[in-house]
Structure formats: C-alpha cells, structure tokens
Design a protein around this motif. Sequence first.
Motif: not given
Length: 320
Positions: A123-126, A147-157, A220-222, A283-284
């Motif tokens: 995944a993109n770390m951003e 949430h533990i792995m991705m430091p910049k996570l903010k929003e969940v849909k 994207v990472f899925a 990144a793409s």
Amino acid sequence: MLYLSQRDIEKVDLPMEEIIEALDESFKEKGLGNVEMPPKPGIHTQPDAFIHAMPAYVPSLGSAGIKWVSGYPENYKRNLPYITGLLILNDPETGVPLSVMDCIWITAMRTGAATAIAAKYMANMESTTVGILGCGVQGRTNLRALHIMMPKLKEVKAYDISGDAAKKYAEEMQKQTELNIRIVGSPEEAVRNSDIIVTAGPILKNSHPAIEGDWLKPGVFASPVDFDSYFKKSAFESCDKFVTDDREQCLYYKSLGYFQHIPEIYADLGEIAAGIKPGRENASEKIICANLGLAMDDMATAIKIYKKAVENNIGIWLEL
Ligand SMILES: NC(=O)c1ccc[n+]([C@@H]2O[C@H](COP(=O)([O-])OP(=O)(O)OC[C@H]3O[C@@H](n4cnc5c(N)ncnc54)[C@H](O)[C@@H]3O)[C@@H](O)[C@H]2O)c1
C-alpha cells in the motif's frame, strides 16, 4: 494438554501488534522456503460452506499444528458465527499435542494481520482513506490491523448490505480507533477514491461481483478477504500486480471455479516479505493481494497465545 475456550483466548488478549510481527516473520520464512504447509483439504456439507483442515509447521517460531475450521455463510440465520472451529498445537520435538483451542478469535485477528502485512509492502504509506465492504468480524479486525500499520489513515467508508450491521460497526470502530467512520450507501461509494479497500462479505461460488476497474484509483491497494466475490474481471484486469499469500492454494481454488478472472500471479506475499521480489514500486501502481488465509498464520498466533496462557495460568489442563 491445555484446553483454551473462546473466553480463555479473549482473556489472553494477545495484542494485534504481536500478531502482525509474528506473521511478518512467518511470511519471510515462507518466502525463503522454510515453512511446511500443504494446501488445505476440505469437506463441504452445505452449498458455499466448507470445513477445512489446515496444518503447518513454522520452525523459526517452534510452532506446529492444525486448524479444523468451518465457514458457513447461512449461520447468521441461526445466530451463529460464520467462522467456527478448533486448533491443535503440537510439540515440534515429540509431536505430542500441547493444546486444543478455539479458533474464532485467532482466525479473526490473524486475517486482519495478514492484510496489514500485505499493506506494509504494497500500500502507499501516505494512504488516508479505506473502504470496508462487509462490516462483520473481518471488517473489524482488518481495520484494527490497518490502523496500526498505516500511520496516516483518517477516514473509513463502511458499506454493508445490512444497515444495522453498518451502524453497529461505525459506532464500535469509531470508539476503538478514533478514525472518522462514514457509512456509505453503495459499494461504489466505498471503493471510489479510497486508497485501501477491504472486501469481507460472504464467499459465494455464484457471487455477484460489483467492483469495476475504473472505480479503482491509481495507487490503490486492495485486500479481498472474501476471495474474488466482489471484484469484476475489469477490476482484476486494471491492476498492475496481483499477489496472493500462497500461489499453489490460489491455483487450487481456481481449479474449483473461484478466481476465474485473475491475471498472472505476480508473487507470493512471502516472496515480497523476504525481499525476493519488490512489492510496490511506484505511487500509482494498482495492487490486489488476495490472502486466502494460511495455516501458518494460525500457528504463528497460536504458539504465542499458548505461551501467554501458560504464563498467566489461563485455561484448563486435561489428560490426553
Ligand atoms: N481469507 C481469509 O483468510 C479469511 C479468513 C476468515 C474469513 N474469511 C472470509 O471473510 C468473510 C467475512 O467473514 P466474517 O467472519 O467477517 O463474517 P461476518 O458474518 O461476521 O460478516 C460478514 C458481513 O458481510 C455482510 N454482507 C453480506 N453480503 C454483503 C455484500 N454483498 N456486501 C457487503 N456486505 C455484505 C453481512 O451483513 C455481514 O455484516 C467471509 O467470506 C469469510 O469466509 C476469509
């Protein structure tokens, strides 16, 4: 041997961070060819249901054993969990069974941890936004691990076909993670513009895939926890890399009728974790990593639970 019930295992409460660490080591070991894990055989007593035998030996963790796990998509109608089962841990030196334990908690947590490991390398770390499709057990543990792995996570849909399930999820996960959890009304809303996507609905042979290639944003990472149930052919075709946690297992499922539209498998997650093949290279890139769930993940977690239970005097000792 030590018997550990569901409640005992919850009492042990092994932190997600430790499970992620144990799985990362196991994937590296697998990539280096140091894990013994034959593809899982199963029996099938109901349509779309399975009971699988999952043995593995991870020498570096001193963990050997087998999980006997059921997945029944209709169980919710009887107020029973989708996933149930037992795990036997053996002493690698003597083969003697050390412990029999419930596997619901382990399966939930290690699957989330496997998504986090895949995200670490692909995944993109951003990444700030994650789309969760299927707000059940896996929707929860996958988000906790990300949430533990991705430091910049903010929003969940969050999307679920059951409005009640989505509402309960949003309330619970908001409290647990302090992320901004937004319930959305369609799979498309959950997927478009999300940096990370987790699909965790039922696995159905005659599934109704929804996700189109052009819904997936560049970079994207899925993580399709529910196999290929949610992804259309165009989605698989649009990705730059398709990775799985076990090539052999993925091809076996393909022979059974799943994963008919996947592209060539780029790598095993273990090869990427061990540095044999690169994960994300720019990144793409659009990357899908289908973790089918490995016995190795269970054994890596179970040995830690066993040791902590012995230390803390949790569980019941039984005669063999
Ligand atoms: N890959 C692995 O290692 C692994 C491990 C465990 C479970 N699984 C799979 O994960 C999936 C979820 O398991 P769980 O234990 O979280 O089940 P669960 O019953 O707790 O949750 C499933 C959720 O999906 C919802 N749902 C049903 N159809 C949907 C749809 N079309 N779109 C969105 N949501 C939908 C349900 O309402 C429910 O809230 C299952 O398919 C299971 O087999 C995979």
